[in-house]
Design an enzyme around this catalytic site. Structure first.
Site, PDB file in Angstrom:
ATOM      1  N   HIS A 155      27.694   3.484 -20.516  1.00  0.00           N
ATOM      2  CA  HIS A 155      26.350   4.002 -20.823  1.00  0.00           C
ATOM      3  C   HIS A 155      26.307   4.743 -22.152  1.00  0.00           C
ATOM      4  CE1 HIS A 155      24.360   3.164 -16.903  1.00  0.00           C
ATOM      5  NE2 HIS A 155      25.615   3.066 -16.516  1.00  0.00           N
ATOM      6  N   ASP A 364      23.481   8.804 -29.346  1.00  0.00           N
ATOM      7  CA  ASP A 364      23.098   8.497 -27.962  1.00  0.00           C
ATOM      8  C   ASP A 364      23.374   7.033 -27.657  1.00  0.00           C
ATOM      9  OD1 ASP A 364      21.947   8.970 -25.417  1.00  0.00           O
ATOM     10  OD2 ASP A 364      20.327  10.143 -26.297  1.00  0.00           O
TER      11      ASP A 364
HETATM   12  P1  ADQ Z   1      21.518  10.646 -20.460  1.00  0.00           P
HETATM   13  O1  ADQ Z   1      22.355  11.246 -21.535  1.00  0.00           O
HETATM   14  O2  ADQ Z   1      21.304  11.487 -19.267  1.00  0.00           O
HETATM   15  O3  ADQ Z   1      22.097   9.227 -19.990  1.00  0.00           O
HETATM   16  P2  ADQ Z   1      18.756   9.505 -21.046  1.00  0.00           P
HETATM   17  O4  ADQ Z   1      18.964   8.046 -21.135  1.00  0.00           O
HETATM   18  O5  ADQ Z   1      17.805   9.985 -22.091  1.00  0.00           O
HETATM   19  O6  ADQ Z   1      20.093  10.318 -21.207  1.00  0.00           O
HETATM   20  O7  ADQ Z   1      18.075  10.027 -19.678  1.00  0.00           O
HETATM   21  C1  ADQ Z   1      18.322   9.565 -18.435  1.00  0.00           C
HETATM   22  C2  ADQ Z   1      17.206   9.925 -17.427  1.00  0.00           C
HETATM   23  O8  ADQ Z   1      17.131  11.329 -17.121  1.00  0.00           O
HETATM   24  C3  ADQ Z   1      15.806   9.508 -17.837  1.00  0.00           C
HETATM   25  O9  ADQ Z   1      15.259   8.741 -16.801  1.00  0.00           O
HETATM   26  C4  ADQ Z   1      15.032  10.811 -18.001  1.00  0.00           C
HETATM   27  O10 ADQ Z   1      13.667  10.740 -17.646  1.00  0.00           O
HETATM   28  C5  ADQ Z   1      15.768  11.748 -17.101  1.00  0.00           C
HETATM   29  N1  ADQ Z   1      15.651  13.093 -17.671  1.00  0.00           N
HETATM   30  C6  ADQ Z   1      16.016  13.485 -18.896  1.00  0.00           C
HETATM   31  N2  ADQ Z   1      15.670  14.777 -19.071  1.00  0.00           N
HETATM   32  C7  ADQ Z   1      15.079  15.191 -17.943  1.00  0.00           C
HETATM   33  C8  ADQ Z   1      14.482  16.403 -17.527  1.00  0.00           C
HETATM   34  N3  ADQ Z   1      14.397  17.426 -18.363  1.00  0.00           N
HETATM   35  N4  ADQ Z   1      13.985  16.480 -16.267  1.00  0.00           N
HETATM   36  C9  ADQ Z   1      14.046  15.423 -15.447  1.00  0.00           C
HETATM   37  N5  ADQ Z   1      14.557  14.243 -15.793  1.00  0.00           N
HETATM   38  C10 ADQ Z   1      15.070  14.118 -17.028  1.00  0.00           C
HETATM   39  C11 ADQ Z   1      23.203   8.364 -20.313  1.00  0.00           C
HETATM   40  C12 ADQ Z   1      23.437   8.071 -21.800  1.00  0.00           C
HETATM   41  C13 ADQ Z   1      22.172   7.478 -22.433  1.00  0.00           C
HETATM   42  C14 ADQ Z   1      21.749   6.233 -21.655  1.00  0.00           C
HETATM   43  C15 ADQ Z   1      21.665   6.523 -20.158  1.00  0.00           C
HETATM   44  C16 ADQ Z   1      21.404   5.260 -19.349  1.00  0.00           C
HETATM   45  O11 ADQ Z   1      23.827   9.264 -22.478  1.00  0.00           O
HETATM   46  O12 ADQ Z   1      22.414   7.147 -23.793  1.00  0.00           O
HETATM   47  O13 ADQ Z   1      20.458   5.828 -22.109  1.00  0.00           O
HETATM   48  O14 ADQ Z   1      22.891   7.093 -19.692  1.00  0.00           O
HETATM   49  O15 ADQ Z   1      22.315   4.249 -19.665  1.00  0.00           O
END
Ligand code: ADQ
Length: 466
Positions: A155, A364
């Site tokens: 990821h 990211d």
């Molecule tokens: P993350 O680093 O967690 O994931 P991201 O892909 O932006 O980053 O977010 C994942 C989920 O968490 C989204 O559905 C988002 O809505 C939710 N989320 C984020 N902030 C939130 C908040 N404040 N409150 C509630 N929900 C929140 C990792 C990798 C990313 C990759 C994903 C998926 O770091 O690059 O896109 O996995 O593969």
């Protein structure tokens, strides 16, 4: 149809009354279609970890969860995973901390995953492993005799070999990845970085036809599967939650001002300090827009036991305090900074209310928030996405306003551009991005990964049986 077994560090058992995020929804859909099993850590720590997994069934899926003891939590989760691999794979060489004790625990936890998972496996299963916590899992399962097809999806970014080889055990990690049949990456850059690392270690003859890597007779397919979102589900969530009490209160509090929204886990890779500084610069260089825009940053605290995370938290509190102290008016707070979680549907409603979505990580893998922001918009009056070129999502969302997150002047300019963007241009950009999102949806992501894994299995079976 083969059963799908998903293994990830954290698992999320669906709870009544909560709306799960994109990844959980996608994996659940894939597993429901195949009577799946989801295996992983339940997020709990105990003085002595329970021996076997706790098994429950919900919505057609079996969940098998394990807990960690204190050493596993400290040395595996906080230590090697989030103190060594996470910073290094996001190019934060300065923040990288290596300890051989932590690496031993990392190997031990993967061994424990394999030992507890083995008795639950059936001969025809397809095994889909997620993320950097579990690189060695396939190797451990193979050593225990598992012959099922296994795929890994990463990821987060895969770093260039010149960064990767800062890790003393990079060779072992790479070697262990060869035990998979399919290695999936978010972008071509990540896939190419892995292939570059393979060529560095095993020579360019390891790079074989059809995007495979072959070493000592083992062949692994390297493929790109950009993770996506479910556009229709997000549209529904966004529209429905606009009517909720919390959404109405948020919008009322804006007093007619435009909203710029950021939604991230509180993590240094998300570029929050740089973002806050760029906003300060925007207010400074465009004084006419003071009191006309509110920036709401939602950032729940994560991994707070890792020192680097405590530091970024302090930096953000200082920057917020300074900007608000400098620019606030009696009825206006320039930055609303909230360290809390909201249910997914509420977030989607907030995003739909915003004129600007600001997603500016300094690195990211993909960034689902960027995709969710686009999906949540009203197509007839959509908001503008400001997106970092250093997020995987920028490879697909080329119609966003693209910025370098370290360039505060460029970011301040982008905020101004978004603030004044005519409706026709907003619609045109949004339409182009929506098409990409529909094509590379969450369903396309899990279907193509699982199909690829299944067809590798068929191919290998054919080869073995002559
Ligand atoms: P993350 O680093 O967690 O994931 P991201 O892909 O932006 O980053 O977010 C994942 C989920 O968490 C989204 O559905 C988002 O809505 C939710 N989320 C984020 N902030 C939130 C908040 N404040 N409150 C509630 N929900 C929140 C990792 C990798 C990313 C990759 C994903 C998926 O770091 O690059 O896109 O996995 O593969």
């Amino acid at each position: 149809m083969s059963r799908l077994v998903a293994v990830s560090n954290r698992i999320s058992v669906p709870k009544r009354g909560t709306a799960p995020g994109g990844l959980a929804v996608g994996l659940m859909a894939a597993m429901q279609a195949r009577q799946g099993l989801w295996f992983g850590w339940d997020g709990e720590t105990a003085d002595v970890a329970a021996e076997g997994p706790a098994v429950t069934r919900k919505d057609g899926v079996t969940f098998a969860s394990i807990d960690f003891d204190q050493t596993e939590y400290r040395d595996f989760y906080l230590g090697f995973c989030n103190g060594a691999l996470w910073p290094l794979f996001h190019y934060f060489v300065d923040g990288f901390r290596y300890s051989d004790t932590q690496y031993e625990v990392y190997q031990r936890v993967n061994q424990r995953y394999a030992r507890l998972l083995m008795p639950l496996l059936e001969p025809d299963d397809l095994i889909w492993v997620h993320d950097y916590h579990l690189f060695p899992l396939a190797q451990k399962l193979r050593e225990a005799g598992a012959t099922q097809p296994m795929g890994l999806f990463l990821h987060i970014p895969f770093p260039n070999i010149e960064v990767l080889r800062v890790l003393p055990v990079y060779g072992e990690i790479l070697q262990s990845m060869l035990a998979y049949d399919v290695l999936g990456f978010q972008t071509e850059t990540d896939r190419d970085a892995f292939r570059g690392a393979a060529a560095f270690v095993w020579g360019s003859q390891a790079l074989t036809a059809g995007n495979t890597v072959t070493v000592g007779g083992r062949r692994v397919l390297t493929e790109v599967f950009p993770i996506g979102v479910d556009v229709d589900a997000i549209q529904r969530e966004a529209v429905e939650s606009l009517g909720s009490e919390v959404s109405k209160r948020m919008v009322t509090g804006l007093l007619g001002r435009k909203l710029m929204i950021g939604v991230d886990r509180l993590d240094y890779s998300k570029g929050l300090v740089e973002r806050f500084k760029a906003y300060e610069r925007f207010l400074e260089t465009h004084p006419e827009n003071q009191n006309r825009v509110t920036f709401m940053q939602i950032a729940p605290i994560s991994r707070s036991d890792v020192r680097a995370y405590a530091e970024i938290r302090r930096d953000l509190e200082q920057t917020t305090g300074r900007t608000n102290g400098r620019f606030a008016d009696t009825d206006w707070t320039p930055i609303r900074y909230l360290n809390r979680n909201f249910p997914h549907d509420v977030l989607m409603g907030f995003m739909r209310s915003a004129l600007i979505g600001i997603v500016t990580p300094v690195r990211d893998g993909m960034n689902l928030v960027a995709k969710e922001f686009v999906a949540a918009q009203d197509p007839s009056d959509p908001g503008v996405l400001i997106l970092s070129t250093l997020a995987g999502a920028a490879r697909e969302l080329t119609s966003a306003v693209l910025v370098n997150p370290y360039d505060s002047r460029g970011m301040a300019h982008a905020i101004q551009q978004a603030f004044n963007m005519p409706l026709a241009e907003r619609r045109e950009r949004h339409q182009a991005m929506l098409e990409v999102l529909r094509r590379n949806s969450i369903a396309a992501w899990h279907t193509s990964f699982v199909n690829t894994l299944e067809s590798r299995a068929t191919l290998q079976l054919k080869r073995r049986t002559g």
